[in-house]
Write an enzyme that holds these catalytic residues in place. Structure first.
Site, PDB file in Angstrom:
ATOM      1  CE  LYS A  47       7.944  25.188  15.902  1.00 25.31           C
ATOM      2  NZ  LYS A  47       8.210  24.507  17.173  1.00 25.31           N
ATOM      3  CB  THR A  48       5.731  19.796  12.232  1.00 22.13           C
ATOM      4  OG1 THR A  48       6.924  20.567  12.400  1.00 22.13           O
ATOM      5  CG2 THR A  48       5.789  19.075  10.908  1.00 22.13           C
TER       6      THR A  48
ATOM      7  CG  ASP B 167       7.849  23.111   9.747  1.00 16.17           C
ATOM      8  OD1 ASP B 167       7.914  23.899  10.713  1.00 16.17           O
ATOM      9  OD2 ASP B 167       7.732  21.873   9.890  1.00 16.17           O
ATOM     10  CD  GLU B 168      12.248  23.300  11.612  1.00 21.78           C
ATOM     11  OE1 GLU B 168      12.726  24.216  12.301  1.00 21.78           O
ATOM     12  OE2 GLU B 168      11.994  22.164  12.050  1.00 21.78           O
TER      13      GLU B 168
ATOM     14  CD  GLN C 225      13.250  24.227  17.780  1.00 20.89           C
ATOM     15  OE1 GLN C 225      13.666  23.209  17.261  1.00 20.89           O
ATOM     16  NE2 GLN C 225      11.972  24.380  18.083  1.00 20.89           N
TER      17      GLN C 225
ATOM     18  NE  ARG D  11      14.907  18.642  18.592  1.00 18.10           N
ATOM     19  CZ  ARG D  11      13.753  19.212  18.212  1.00 18.10           C
ATOM     20  NH1 ARG D  11      12.964  18.625  17.352  1.00 18.10           N
ATOM     21  NH2 ARG D  11      13.388  20.380  18.700  1.00 18.10           N
TER      22      ARG D  11
END
Ligand code: ATP
Ligand code: MG
Length: 747
Positions: free
Chosen positions: A37-38, A224-225, A255, A607
């Protein structure tokens, strides 16, 4: 399509490319962890600049943390070089401050406005409460701040707030405080942290010219996020993107971990309703993790009811199993983690920066920090303070130092008015002056106050109270354990009761840290031969020395699970996997909170690129209380066939260990009231001492020795360091084993 441009994105998959190249219109990229995504966001900025006739300053990209913003900026600069100058990349707060600096005069503030941090905020709030003649004990300032902050997150003005609570006596007082507090902020030409967003929204809503300017300027807006935006932030984004409607929101509902701070998961879930013509791109390939890690994460998150179903797969088939380690206590847990890291680094398989240790609450870092220090492993703590840098820990250490050494002026000055005793800076200056004149310590000056004419009678009595306390502690020191002394100091000085009265999340954390500090003293008493205060303080200064660490060095990253969002590491340890810790006690009783904890676990697991460890302790002294841990339900939710217990070897020896335990000396039993059967490689020595006699002797093993391990089978010793031997097993890879704890046989 320009083929040269297309070539730039040939490393991306089809869906990613689609997202990169969908420049116009509302776009939602809803995808699981590590799906790029990032990465898409960064490439999309490049694509838009390469193909559209616009300036870099027409792009706004918002992320959640400063660290994430910095990383995004670096990645964009890598792609675009100087062409990246002028793009707005930042957090919500940094971008809003920029806009306010330009136009805040329209709201009646000067452009030179200041931003109040938490401490400033508190001072102002206390003034406000006083001015309203409200009892601070009933309306504890930090509690009031949380109410105000909550209202601001939801864009509720003082007037609207008043409307909501007009029939609620207690809340209506808070409304009064909110109103006056807001007025005072303005008089001071100041904004608090929440105001930064609120005032920007206000500016946009009341000044269409300003809104119009930014709406036209930011032709492309990216967030983002997105799952962690709160109502105020959501409104801001909606306003900014309303004209061009080129809004790209990127997120993962699995998330969402900031519900407790007002983040609203429905912002992402309702995106498609809000923008009917939205393009929705789902990314399904994960590029970060092995399939073992990914499947485990998916398996855990499946237990949540409230989520959008997603598929996530990876080409990296297989991978090492998730390693579960049950430690005797938190010290052993820390040692286990530190030794795993050190072993891999020593063998040149990994470097420190490949590792992250994640935990639920900051208080857990202490035992891990200490273990890393014992093993000489460099580490850095993100998004939180190192344990020994925290105010409350520095305060209590200052007390102890003064009790141990009354000549220590620095420590005395730190705590003479902590908690507040009405001893002001002027009085202290005077005392210091006299002490310099007399070439004597401030404490000695205090002892001779009786006939002094340089302080008022009122101050004198307060100072006398202070030295009476310290004198009493000095006497207690002679007869008490360090841990008991610490408790007395915290209790008798009113330090703890002041924190308790605050009754806020922050004060609660401080209390927990202090309890944790008591735990460290108890631990010291158990393992140190000398148990006096001086030795304790010496052991602490060793720990506190870590500050001198070289910044260029490679280091292990320590952080809470919350701060780890968006980051990735080769190997991740999640420590403290116990019911009551993770999930927290509070969450166990509340299904909504429990789901948020589970999402946090999903964030933690995802992660890791290659290796994931989860550790828990049978017994843990945390927050000064001894807990007997049951492994976290999240461990039980992992697929059994993808996990591996590092304790199994010892479990094979269960009967043997049990009989040994019966033989244990009573005092050892008390010290290590542990389930010996569950001990692993790095367990406490005394309990399994006898077992090692049954196996081979340390001296029998040398390089090249062929051995048989009860679980791992046959292998060859490839290196030896004291009782630690590294063995290349025929079927189980290379492992390091401590001969003192594990029974090996010569082949
Ligand atoms: P998170 O949900 O944790 O924020 P994310 O969806 O933002 O994750 P990224 O951080 O962008 O994912 O990417 C995860 C990793 O996968 C990064 O190391 C990135 O470089 C890599 N990656 C992304 N897309 C590809 C691709 N098409 N090919 C190879 N590697 C990729
Ligand atoms: Mg990301």
């Amino acid at each position: 399509m320009n083929s040269e441009i297309e070539k730039r994105y040939s490393h991306l998959n089809e869906m990613q490319k689609k997202a990169v190249m969908t420049a116009e219109g509302p776009l939602l990229i809803l995808a699981g962890a590590g799906s790029g995504k990032t990465t898409v966001l960064v490439n999309r900025i490049h694509y838009i600049l390469a193909t559209r006739e616009i300036f870099p300053s027409n792009i706004l990209a918002i992320t959640f943390t400063n660290k994430a913003a910095r990383e995004m900026k670096e990645r964009v600069e890598k792609l675009l070089g100087e062409n990246a100058d002028g793009i707005w990349i930042g957090t919500f707060h940094s971008c809003c401050v920029r806009m306010l600096r330009r136009d805040i005069e329209k709201l009646g503030y000067a452009r030179s406005f200041v931003i109040y941090d938490r401490a400033d905020q508190l001072i102002l709030l206390k003034d406000t409460i006083k001015e309203l003649n409200i009892n601070e004990k009933l309306y504890e300032p930090k509690m009031v701040i949380n109410h105000i902050s909550d209202a601001k997150d939801k864009l509720i003005t003082p007037e609207e707030f008043g409307g909501i609570y007009k029939d609620d006596f207690k809340m209506s007082k808070i409304v009064d405080i909110y109103k006056l507090y807001q007025k005072k902020l303005k008089e001071n030409n100041a904004l608090d942290f929440d105001d930064i967003i609120v005032k920007t929204v206000e500016l946009f809503e009341n000044h269409p010219d300003v809104l119009n300017f930014y709406q036209r300027k930011f032709r492309y807006v990216m967030v983002d996020e997105y799952q962690d935006t709160n109502k105020a932030q959501y409104k801001l984004i909606s306003l900014l993107s309303a004209h061009h409607r080129n809004l790209c929101a990127v997120g993962d509902d699995d998330q969402s971990i900031y519900g407790w701070r007002g983040a609203d998961i429905s912002n992402i879930l309702n995106f498609e309703q809000e923008f009917e013509d939205a393009t929705v791109v789902k990314l399904e390939q994960n590029y970060r993790s092995t399939s073992v890690i990914l499947d485990s994460a998916n398996h855990v998150i499946k237990n949540n009811m409230e989520r959008k179903l997603k598929r996530l797969w990876t080409q990296q088939d297989g991978g090492d199993h998730i390693k579960i380690f049950k430690a005797g206590d938190e010290r052993e847990e820390g040692d286990f983690i530190a030794r795993q890291i050190k072993d891999l680094v020593d063998k040149n398989e990994r470097s420190n920066s490949d590792f992250a240790v994640l935990y639920r609450t900051n208080a857990q870092s202490r035992a891990i920090e200490e273990a890393l220090m014992r093993q000489n492993v460099s580490y850095k703590i993100y998004g939180g303070m190192k344990f020994y840098d925290r105010k409350e820990i520095k305060d209590i250490i200052a007390y102890l130092r003064l009790i141990q050494n009354p000549l220590d002026n620095i420590s005395l000055k730190r705590i003479i008015n902590v908690p507040k005793r009405g001893i002001g800076a002027k009085t202290l200056d005077k005392l210091e002056e006299v002490s310099l004149e007399r070439e004597n310590s401030i404490y000695s000056v205090l002892l001779e106050l009786e006939h002094a004419d340089y302080v008022s009678t009122r101050s004198k009595s307060k100072l006398n109270d202070f030295i009476t306390h310290i004198g009493a502690f000095m006497a207690m020191k002679e007869v008490m354990n360090v841990s008991e002394l610490i408790e007395k100091v915290l209790e008798n000085t009113g330090y703890i009761s002041e924190l308790k009265a605050e009754n806020t999340v922050e004060s609660q954390t401080r209390i927990e840290n202090l309890r944790e500090f008591i735990s460290s003293a108890i631990e010291f008493e158990q393992i140190s031969e000398e148990k006096d205060l001086e030795t304790f303080l010496a052991s602490i200064s060793l720990v506190a020395d870590i500050d001198a660490m070289d910044d260029d060095e490679e280091y292990v990253s320590l952080m809470t699970l919350h701060s780890a969002k968006g980051l990735e590491f080769n190997t991740v340890f999640i420590a403290g996997m116990e019911e009551g810790i993770f999930p927290t006690n509070r969450a166990i009783l509340d299904e909504t909170q429990l789901e948020e904890e589970r999402r946090l676990c999903y964030v933690g697991i995802t992660r890791a690129k290659e290796n994931l460890y989860m550790t828990y302790a049978h017994e843990r002294t945390i927050y000064g209380r001894r807990n007997y841990g049951v492994s976290s339900r999240f461990i039980n939710e992992l697929p059994k066939d993808l996990t591996e217990s590092l304790n199994v070897a010892a479990r094979n020896d269960k009967r043997q260990a049990k009989s040994n335990r019966n033989k244990m000396d009573e005092s050892i039993k008390q010290n290590f009231a542990l389930d010996a059967a569950s001990f692993g490689v790095y367990s406490s020595k005394s309990v399994l001492d006898d077992t090692s006699k049954a196996g081979i002797d340390n001296s029998d093993v040398s390089l090249g020795s062929k051995i048989v391990h009860p679980r791992f089978g046959s292998g060859t010793v490839v290196s030896k360091d004291g009782s630690n031997v590294t063995i290349a097993f025929e079927n189980k890879g290379v492992k390091t084993i401590n001969l003192e704890y594990i029974k090996l046989e010569l082949a």
